[in-house]
Design an enzyme around this catalytic site. Structure first.
Site, short mmCIF file in Angstrom:
data_model
loop_
_atom_site.label_atom_id
_atom_site.label_comp_id
_atom_site.label_asym_id
_atom_site.label_seq_id
_atom_site.Cartn_x
_atom_site.Cartn_y
_atom_site.Cartn_z
N VAL A 12 1.22 -1.42 0.13
CA VAL A 12 0.01 -0.09 0.16
C VAL A 12 0.45 1.45 -0.19
O VAL A 12 0.35 2.76 -0.17
CB VAL A 12 -0.84 -0.26 1.43
CG1 VAL A 12 -2.28 0.80 0.80
CG2 VAL A 12 -1.65 -1.25 1.16
N ARG A 44 13.83 -0.76 5.92
CA ARG A 44 14.72 -2.03 4.59
C ARG A 44 14.80 -1.01 3.98
O ARG A 44 14.37 0.42 3.91
CB ARG A 44 13.06 -2.92 4.24
CG ARG A 44 12.69 -4.03 5.07
CD ARG A 44 11.74 -4.44 4.35
NE ARG A 44 10.72 -3.46 3.89
CZ ARG A 44 9.26 -3.65 3.33
NH1 ARG A 44 9.07 -4.51 2.94
NH2 ARG A 44 8.36 -2.63 3.58
N GLU A 124 -10.84 6.07 5.09
CA GLU A 124 -11.45 4.92 4.00
C GLU A 124 -10.80 3.55 3.68
O GLU A 124 -11.87 3.33 3.27
CB GLU A 124 -11.26 6.49 3.55
CG GLU A 124 -12.41 6.16 1.69
CD GLU A 124 -13.73 5.44 2.34
OE1 GLU A 124 -14.79 6.87 2.68
OE2 GLU A 124 -14.48 4.79 2.29
N VAL A 127 -11.75 -0.22 5.17
CA VAL A 127 -12.80 -1.01 4.64
C VAL A 127 -13.09 -1.18 3.43
O VAL A 127 -13.10 0.32 3.15
CB VAL A 127 -14.25 -0.71 5.97
CG1 VAL A 127 -15.11 -1.81 4.95
CG2 VAL A 127 -13.98 -0.57 7.26
N GLY A 129 -11.25 -1.63 0.58
CA GLY A 129 -9.84 -1.24 0.10
C GLY A 129 -10.35 0.34 -1.43
O GLY A 129 -10.52 1.19 -0.28
N GLY A 182 -1.18 -15.19 -5.79
CA GLY A 182 -1.08 -13.65 -4.57
C GLY A 182 -2.38 -13.25 -4.08
O GLY A 182 -1.96 -11.80 -3.22
N GLU A 185 -2.32 -14.52 2.10
CA GLU A 185 -1.06 -13.97 2.42
C GLU A 185 -0.37 -16.19 2.67
O GLU A 185 -1.15 -16.23 2.76
CB GLU A 185 -0.73 -13.32 3.60
CG GLU A 185 -1.53 -12.45 4.00
CD GLU A 185 -0.57 -11.46 3.11
OE1 GLU A 185 0.06 -11.17 3.16
OE2 GLU A 185 -1.23 -10.82 2.91
N LYS A 200 -13.36 -4.89 10.26
CA LYS A 200 -13.84 -4.33 9.55
C LYS A 200 -15.29 -4.13 9.56
O LYS A 200 -15.97 -2.66 9.93
CB LYS A 200 -14.09 -4.76 7.77
CG LYS A 200 -12.50 -4.72 7.08
CD LYS A 200 -12.31 -5.42 6.00
CE LYS A 200 -11.34 -5.45 5.72
NZ LYS A 200 -11.00 -6.63 4.09
N GLY A 298 -5.18 -4.36 -2.75
CA GLY A 298 -4.98 -4.59 -4.27
C GLY A 298 -4.41 -3.28 -3.33
O GLY A 298 -4.79 -1.55 -3.02
N1 HSE Z 1 -6.39 -10.04 2.67
C1 HSE Z 1 -8.01 -8.74 2.60
C2 HSE Z 1 -8.69 -9.38 2.18
C3 HSE Z 1 -7.12 -7.39 1.81
O1 HSE Z 1 -8.81 -9.97 0.97
O2 HSE Z 1 -9.35 -8.75 1.81
C4 HSE Z 1 -7.87 -5.97 1.64
O3 HSE Z 1 -8.61 -6.02 3.20
#
Ligand code: HSE
Length: 414
Positions: A12, A44, A124, A127, A129, A182, A185, A200, A298
């Site tokens: 992000v 990093r 914002e 929740v 994205g 991807g 996780e 959320k 994303g």
């Molecule tokens: N891991 C979350 C999802 C990412 O899959 O919705 C966004 O909060």
């Protein structure tokens, strides 16, 4: 020229830097001044970038810099994000974030500190994205008494459920596919155990109903126990299974909040939301139902929401008058077992007629379900809406009679 700092250069954070750079002209016209990323905090090394000289490992260089007016906290996790956010707010800097874990745990406190210091705390991106949902809740829908929020709030699990439905995959296979692409996780537990959706719904419920709802007040189940048989029964019933976060205000003013898989009918407004998309239905007494839909995760969709908050904080530097909630009132969240819900129940039962009679005796009218290749010792049905405590007690009685439940899933009307 407004100067900002970004805490965390992950997916992000790097998206925020990219959007601020790529959209500088439109941002200038909307914010009323240019915005520049002056500092990026990350432990990093990031050599070879056009902006490598802006990195620091020392937060005091950000909080002590009077030129920096807005801090974008996109590090995730509660600590040290909480301490950094507090220090930035107390130093008179607005903070914007995508960090749902922190907002769900500490939102009331951070909002209060922002107010005290005459700045904003905006989230914002926490929740949905890139879907606008926080601002609509406290601004566009402000005229409404909100009664319920129901949503598909996690993209990873929605992708997995879509694969199970459309391609007949078992849960493990669909999860592996989500990881390969991807979406999930490497440790996908927050997604598949429901923790991400829980955070959320806490944020949405706190904002909609005005009192902080904490994650441990939400009854949370994930999707790890779902089987292809459950999916087939949902299909024969005329619906799909979705991971649903729901918060409701009861007539006595108390709230109930749950996260879990649910049967919903195919003509429900949420049933057609597939793959990694999110959908959130908000019910208000003036507007009726309104549904928000879009990319819930994303890099760039999430950065889009973070940068919109940065623009808001630059353009309107004072505190927000409408974005707030109070800390939790005692006993404001009722026991979810008091809530009414219909249930799908699948029993291991050698004698299907005996199971039907026992289930009807305990739950009243039931709708028996079938599926292709149903084993003879399986009996699945849907109940009418009943208090959840009664459903749980009934299932325990059936187990005592040698008919244990293989699956129990809420049936929601949304
Ligand atoms: N891991 C979350 C999802 C990412 O899959 O919705 C966004 O909060």
């Amino acid at each position: 020229m407004a100067k900002i700092a970004v805490l965390g250069h992950g997916v992000v954070g790097s998206g925020v830097v990219e959007v601020v750079h790529d959209n500088q002209q439109s941002i200038l016209s909307r914010a009323g001044e240019a915005i520049e990323v002056k500092r990026i905090l990350d432990l990093r090394e990031f050599p070879g970038l056009s902006y490598s000289d802006r990195f620091t490992k020392d937060f005091s260089e950000i909080v002590g810099d009077p030129e920096i007016s807005v801090v974008a906290e996109v590090m995730g996790g509660v600590h040290p994000a909480y301490e950094f956010s507090m220090q930035a707010l107390r130093a008179g800097k607005s903070v914007v974030t995508s960090n749902k874990e922190l907002v769900a745990q500490k939102g009331a406190e951070l909002l209060a500190v922002a107010q005290e210091n005459g700045v904003k705390y905006l989230f914002e991106a926490s929740v949905g994205g890139g879907i606008p949902i926080i601002r609509p809740l406290h601004q566009c829908l402000a005229a409404n008494e909100l009664t319920e929020i129901v949503g598909i709030l996690n993209g990873t699990t929605n992708f997995i459920l879509t694969k199970m439905f459309k391609e007949g995959m078992e849960f493990g296979e669909a999860l592996a596919e989500a990881q390969r692409l991807g979406y999930a996780e490497r440790d996908p537990s927050a997604d598949i155990e429901g923790g991400d959706a829980c955070r959320k719904i806490c944020i949405l419920a706190s904002l909609a109903f005005g009192k902080h709802v904490y994650p441990d007040q939400v009854e949370t189940q994930g999707i790890t126990k779902l089987t292809a048989a459950d999916v087939a029964y949902a299909g024969s019933w005329g619906g799909v299974i979705k991971l649903i976060g729901r918060a409701k205000k009861r007539e006595d003013g108390k709230l109930t909040a749950t996260v879990g898989p649910a049967f919903i009918k195919s003509d429900s407004q949420l049933a057609g939301i597939e793959d990694v998309f999110n959908g959130i239905l908000v019910r208000g007494n003036a507007i009726g139902d309104v549904v928000f839909y879009g990319r819930g995760a994303g890099k760039l969709p999430t950065a889009s929401a973070v940068v919109a908050d940065i623009i808001d904080a630059v353009k309107n530097p004072g505190p927000s008058k409408s974005l707030h909630w109070e800390d939790a009132a005692e006993n404001q969240v009722a026991d979810w077992r008091e809530d009414q819900a219909a249930y799908y129940i699948c029993l291991r039962a050698a004698d299907n007629e005996r199971a039907r009679a026992a289930a009807s005796g305990l739950f009243g009218e039931i709708q028996a379900l079938s599926r292709d290749d149903k084993p003879d010792d399986e009996f699945a049905f849907v109940t009418v809406p009943l208090p959840e405590s009664k459903i749980l007690d009934g299932a325990a009685r059936l187990a005592e009679q040698g008919m244990p439940a293989l699956s129990m899933i809420r049936v929601l009307d949304c």
